[in-house]
Write an enzyme that holds these catalytic residues in place. Structure first.
Site, PDB file in Angstrom:
ATOM      1  N   ARG A   1       4.506 -29.739 -67.912  1.00 32.39           N
ATOM      2  CA  ARG A   1       2.934 -29.934 -67.366  1.00 32.39           C
ATOM      3  C   ARG A   1       2.582 -28.567 -66.575  1.00 32.39           C
ATOM      4  NH1 ARG A   1       2.087 -36.048 -66.389  1.00 32.39           N
ATOM      5  NH2 ARG A   1       0.447 -35.383 -65.001  1.00 32.39           N
TER       6      ARG A   1
ATOM      7  N   LYS B   1       3.777 -53.660 -54.029  1.00 31.40           N
ATOM      8  CA  LYS B   1       4.792 -53.300 -54.722  1.00 31.40           C
ATOM      9  C   LYS B   1       6.080 -53.994 -54.505  1.00 31.40           C
ATOM     10  CE  LYS B   1       7.169 -49.097 -56.777  1.00 31.40           C
ATOM     11  NZ  LYS B   1       6.822 -47.662 -56.678  1.00 31.40           N
TER      12      LYS B   1
ATOM     13  N   GLU C   1       2.246 -31.362 -60.557  1.00 36.98           N
ATOM     14  CA  GLU C   1       3.333 -30.450 -60.827  1.00 36.98           C
ATOM     15  C   GLU C   1       2.726 -28.950 -61.202  1.00 36.98           C
ATOM     16  OE1 GLU C   1       5.052 -34.261 -62.358  1.00 36.98           O
ATOM     17  OE2 GLU C   1       3.016 -33.025 -62.439  1.00 36.98           O
TER      18      GLU C   1
END
Length: 618
Positions: A386, A272, A358
């Site tokens: 969610r 990354k 979540e």
């Protein structure tokens, strides 16, 4: 399974040409000439290294100028090139989970000259967009969904006999911590006839380092220590791990995956922020998402920004952690963006990053509260969607004192439709017993957060936007939980300012006074359930106008109107808020103005409602 190998991704030379293009074209060189994936497939292998360098240069130049997702895109340059050389989009379907890593995909599909308008009104979206290109199949920017899309698309292709069209889902290791991704793998592994290629982009993190046992298993696969393979145990084939920056390895591996004609995981290891020295120096997030930066230093271009709502929350929740040794903070893979990093550093034993999960975060918080702890769940407003079932049936049904802190509530800005936190108020309004607070300024955020954490009888929630917190707005009077911000000599209109829109309502109230219309401006603070004191105050006015930064249907205005009607009070209510449709990307001020929520527009709305013959002002 390929033979286990200890994989070391080599370092890449620093991109040497940031802002150094001298060609008169917007994008010079091979990247500028690229007409689309077909042209890319025709390029000689020897030209690809230069192409990758030009892509990184353009990414750094344009993303540091506009803001956006820099680190994730720098990490997938070679992978995206390989995908478009092996698979023939849009005939073959390429799905990018979450979608914030698709800037490179956009460049390779003919949009490289449009990056000056990245995430600006009318310009390129920061996520896939079906209106932009046939190469963008889905517009998701919530994680862990792409594998389920791939499963469904492959099923549909089988029904229509389109067996030559590959379906490829690119998913990060962070997104695999989401339950939906595991549900999809469970189904794909049981369908050996379903030729879905799962490209696992393993950079060991989402925003933060990937959490949990799955991260440990991927690490063992990367360094050859794994005893067994989760993906093979689930019934999928497995290729890898492979270096995600080595095109000479990527292309043949992806071709082999396509030829297998069955569900297969291609484990690709990427870095990354690759190629931009400030990114690895950012240990917390690897420049996952950035604002406008000096491209040479990676530092903010205009100096330190003013304190945000998140900053104020971060400071105060850490202070509360020192007062309450049973306060436990939970986040779903976003400790930095939700303001919990400071809490985590000071109280590591009372902080839990559960990954992009979540539902688990909320149900686990319910368990903590059941056992006597004081849990606080900090998530983006849009991501609480969610976990609605857990809020309703695990927290509220059991009347558990869980505190939800919803960052990025209301208009979020340039991240677009999937990130605007405009749905939480109607959802939470339907939850029995839950109390919802909306702070108007830093002082009220601190007070309301303290009250929420101290409430051990109800679930509570606070919401605030992605914006500068601004200055405190003092009250001139307190009526129970309701703060009166402006009190005219002759009250006619009651302006109910919901949280951060208090400043615009105050400005509107003062302007209305100059027109001879007496407007009382109030901040309910705890907006749901509607305070009785607010209803008492409304009964003494001829018109109530609510102003809120969320969708109007089912919002605070609807709740106020219903509560007044239940009392038999016939004062009319006008609700100002966001329209019930998906809103595009743009700056927060621009989108609030488009929704009619500037001070001037509030004045006009009040005067229109006041002039309505149905309202008894004459």
């Amino acid at each position: 399974m390929t033979a286990p190998t200890v994989l070391t991704v080599p370092t890449v030379p620093t991109v040497p040409t940031v802002l150094a293009g001298t060609d008169d074209r917007a994008v010079p060189g091979p990247l500028g000439d690229l007409a689309g994936p077909g042209h890319l497939r025709a390029l000689p292998v020897g030209a690809l290294a230069l192409l990758a360098e030009q892509i990184r240069t353009l990414l750094i130049e344009k993303v540091t100028a506009a803001g956006g997702h820099l680190g994730p895109n720098l990490g997938v340059v070679e992978l995206t090139i390989a995908l478009h050389r092996v698979f023939e989009s849009p005939h073959d379907t390429l799905l990018f989970d979450t979608g914030h890593q698709t800037y490179v995909h956009k460049m390779l599909t003919g949009r490289q000259h449009e990056f000056d308008a990245l995430r600006r009104p009318g310009g390129l979206s920061g996520h896939p967009s079906r209106t932009e290109s046939a190469h963008d199949m889905i517009e998701n920017s919530h994680a862990s969904t792409a594998l389920s899309y791939a499963d469904g698309i492959a099923k549909a292709r089988a029904l229509t006999g389109e067996h030559g069209r590959a379906v490829v889902a690119v998913v990060g290791d962070g997104a695999l911590t989401g339950g939906l991704a595991l549900e999809a793998l469970n189904n794909l592994g049981a369908a050996p006839e379903r030729p879905v290629v799962v490209v696992l982009n393993d950079n060991t993190r989402s925003y933060a380092p990937t959490a949990g046992a799955l991260a440990a298993h991927l690490a063992a696969l990367r360094d050859g220590r794994a005893r067994g393979n989760l993906f093979e145990q689930l019934g999928l084939a497995y290729l890898g791990p492979v270096d995600g920056h080595d095109l000479a390895v990527l292309e043949p591996t992806l071709r082999r995956a396509r030829e297998m004609a069955r569900p297969v995981v291609v484990h690709v290891v990427t870095d990354k922020g690759r190629g931009y020295p400030p990114a690895p120096a950012d240990r917390d997030e690897k420049m996952h998402a950035v604002g406008v930066l000096d491209p040479l230093t990676g530092r903010p271009a205009s100096g330190p920004p003013p304190p945000t709502w998140t900053d104020v929350f971060s400071e105060h929740v850490t202070e509360l952690g020192g007062h309450y040794d049973d306060l436990v903070a939970i986040t779903a893979a976003m400790p930095g963006p939700t303001g919990l990093s400071r809490f985590a550093e000071r109280f590591p034993e009372r902080f839990h990053d559960v990954g992009i999960a979540e539902q688990h975060a909320v149900a686990s918080a319910a368990g903590l509260a059941t056992a006597g702890a004081r849990p606080l769940v900090a998530v983006y407003s849009t991501f609480l969607n969610r976990a609605y079932d857990q809020v309703l049936m695990d927290v509220a049904l059991h009347r558990l004192p869980v505190t939800f802190v919803l960052d990025r509530a209301g208009i979020t800005g340039p991240d677009g439709a999937s990130h605007h936190g405009m749905w939480d108020v109607p959802l939470l309004a339907s939850v029995p017993g839950l109390r919802l607070a909306v702070p108007r300024d830093p002082s009220s955020l601190r007070t309301l957060l303290t009250e929420a954490v101290e409430d051990q009888e109800h679930p509570t929630a606070l919401r605030f936007p992605k914006a500068a917190a601004g200055a405190d707005i003092p009250a001139v009077r307190h009526l129970g939980p309701v703060d009166v911000l402006l009190r005219p000599d002759t009250p006619e209109v009651l302006l109910v300012a919901v949280g951060p829109l208090a400043a615009a309502c105050l400005e509107a109230g003062r302007h209305l006074a100059s027109t001879g219309t007496g407007a009382t401006v109030v901040d309910p603070r705890w907006v749901l359930p509607v305070p009785a004191e607010l209803l008492d105050l409304a009964a003494g006015h001829r018109l109530v106008v609510t102003v809120e930064d969320n969708v109007r249907s089912g919002g605070v205005g609807d709740a106020v109107a219903r509560a007044l009607a239940d009392r038999g009070c016939r004062v009319p209510v006008t609700s100002l808020g966001l329209p019930g449709r998906f809103l595009p990307h743009g700056s927060r001020p621009e989108l609030l103005t488009a929704a009619g929520l500037s001070a001037e527009q509030i004045v006009h709305a009040v005067l229109r409602a006041r002039a309505d013959p149905a309202h008894p002002f004459t």
